[in-house]
Design a protein around this motif. Structure first.
Motif, short mmCIF file in Angstrom:
data_model
loop_
_atom_site.label_atom_id
_atom_site.label_comp_id
_atom_site.label_asym_id
_atom_site.label_seq_id
_atom_site.Cartn_x
_atom_site.Cartn_y
_atom_site.Cartn_z
N LEU A 24 -0.09 9.33 8.89
CA LEU A 24 0.39 8.72 10.13
C LEU A 24 1.83 9.09 10.44
N ARG A 63 11.25 2.48 15.34
CA ARG A 63 11.01 1.05 15.19
C ARG A 63 9.64 0.79 14.56
N ASP A 64 9.62 -0.19 13.65
CA ASP A 64 8.35 -0.61 13.06
C ASP A 64 7.48 -1.25 14.16
N VAL A 65 6.20 -0.91 14.19
CA VAL A 65 5.30 -1.40 15.23
C VAL A 65 5.05 -2.91 15.08
N ASN A 117 9.14 -0.02 -0.26
CA ASN A 117 7.92 -0.41 -0.95
C ASN A 117 7.28 0.85 -1.54
N GLY A 162 3.47 -2.80 -2.66
CA GLY A 162 3.03 -3.18 -1.33
C GLY A 162 3.10 -2.06 -0.31
N THR A 173 1.88 0.57 2.17
CA THR A 173 0.62 0.74 2.92
C THR A 173 0.55 2.08 3.63
N VAL A 174 1.68 2.69 3.91
CA VAL A 174 1.69 4.03 4.51
C VAL A 174 2.30 4.97 3.47
N HIS A 197 9.26 5.95 3.07
CA HIS A 197 10.04 5.36 4.16
C HIS A 197 10.88 4.23 3.61
N HIS A 216 12.60 0.69 4.94
CA HIS A 216 12.72 -0.30 6.02
C HIS A 216 14.20 -0.67 6.14
P1 5GP Z 1 4.84 -0.29 3.99
O1 5GP Z 1 3.91 -1.47 3.99
O2 5GP Z 1 4.12 0.98 3.60
O3 5GP Z 1 6.13 -0.47 3.24
O4 5GP Z 1 5.33 -0.13 5.49
C1 5GP Z 1 4.58 0.49 6.48
C2 5GP Z 1 5.10 -0.02 7.79
O5 5GP Z 1 4.62 0.82 8.81
C3 5GP Z 1 4.65 -1.44 8.14
O6 5GP Z 1 5.77 -2.30 8.28
C4 5GP Z 1 3.88 -1.26 9.44
O7 5GP Z 1 4.12 -2.30 10.37
C5 5GP Z 1 4.39 0.08 9.94
N1 5GP Z 1 3.44 0.81 10.76
C6 5GP Z 1 2.11 0.97 10.52
N2 5GP Z 1 1.56 1.73 11.47
C7 5GP Z 1 2.58 2.08 12.32
C8 5GP Z 1 2.62 2.86 13.51
O8 5GP Z 1 1.62 3.42 13.98
N3 5GP Z 1 3.82 2.98 14.13
C9 5GP Z 1 4.95 2.37 13.64
N4 5GP Z 1 6.09 2.56 14.33
N5 5GP Z 1 4.94 1.64 12.51
C10 5GP Z 1 3.76 1.49 11.87
#
Ligand code: 5GP
Ligand code: ZN
Length: 116
Positions: free
Chosen positions: A7, A31-33, A89, A95, A97-98, A102, A104
């Motif tokens: 993604l 920006r986070d979605v 993360n 935790g 998820t992507v 990255h 935050h």
């Molecule tokens: P993680 O959980 O891996 O630390 O953070 C992944 C972040 O990516 C989450 O805070 C989630 O809201 C964000 N996220 C997931 N899909 C998208 C997207 O399509 N666009 C954006 N801008 N953020 C996303």
């Protein structure tokens, strides 16, 4: 060196839209979605790296650029003096998820500790 199935690589390539707030040659911030604070920005290396656990010693400069970009995002949001939080993360228990490295950048309110 992006990954069609990732993604955040698709955001780097412009195939998925994102609200970009900062960009350098090697780093992108958007920006986070699903924001968890008034300022919630994700800072990523443009090159696909799955997580911090997947980095090697040769990534020192790139990781420094990610952190400097996080600082610049905080400055741009006007939260650098009040304070903010950087979170990376990592892996299942972390935790993540992507699976594209990255950090935050969270701020704009007082943040609790410890995280869940
Ligand atoms: P993680 O959980 O891996 O630390 O953070 C992944 C972040 O990516 C989450 O805070 C989630 O809201 C964000 N996220 C997931 N899909 C998208 C997207 O399509 N666009 C954006 N801008 N953020 C996303
Ligand atoms: Zn990727």
């Amino acid at each position: 060196m992006t990954n069609d199935h990732c993604l955040f690589c698709r955001i780097v390539d412009g195939d998925v839209p994102a609200d970009v707030v900062h960009e350098t040659e090697h780093v992108l911030a958007f920006r986070d979605v699903s924001p968890k604070a008034p300022t919630h920005v994700l800072v990523i290396p443009k090159r696909h790296i799955a997580s911090l656990a997947e980095t090697d010693d040769g990534d020192t400069t790139l990781l420094g650029e990610v952190m400097i970009a996080a600082r610049d995002v905080a400055r741009g949001a006007g939260i650098d003096e009040a304070g903010f939080r950087i979170v990376a993360n990592t892996g299942g228990d972390g935790g993540q998820t992507v699976h594209h490295l990255h950090v935050h950048v969270l701020g704009g309110r007082a943040l609790g500790w410890p995280p869940g």
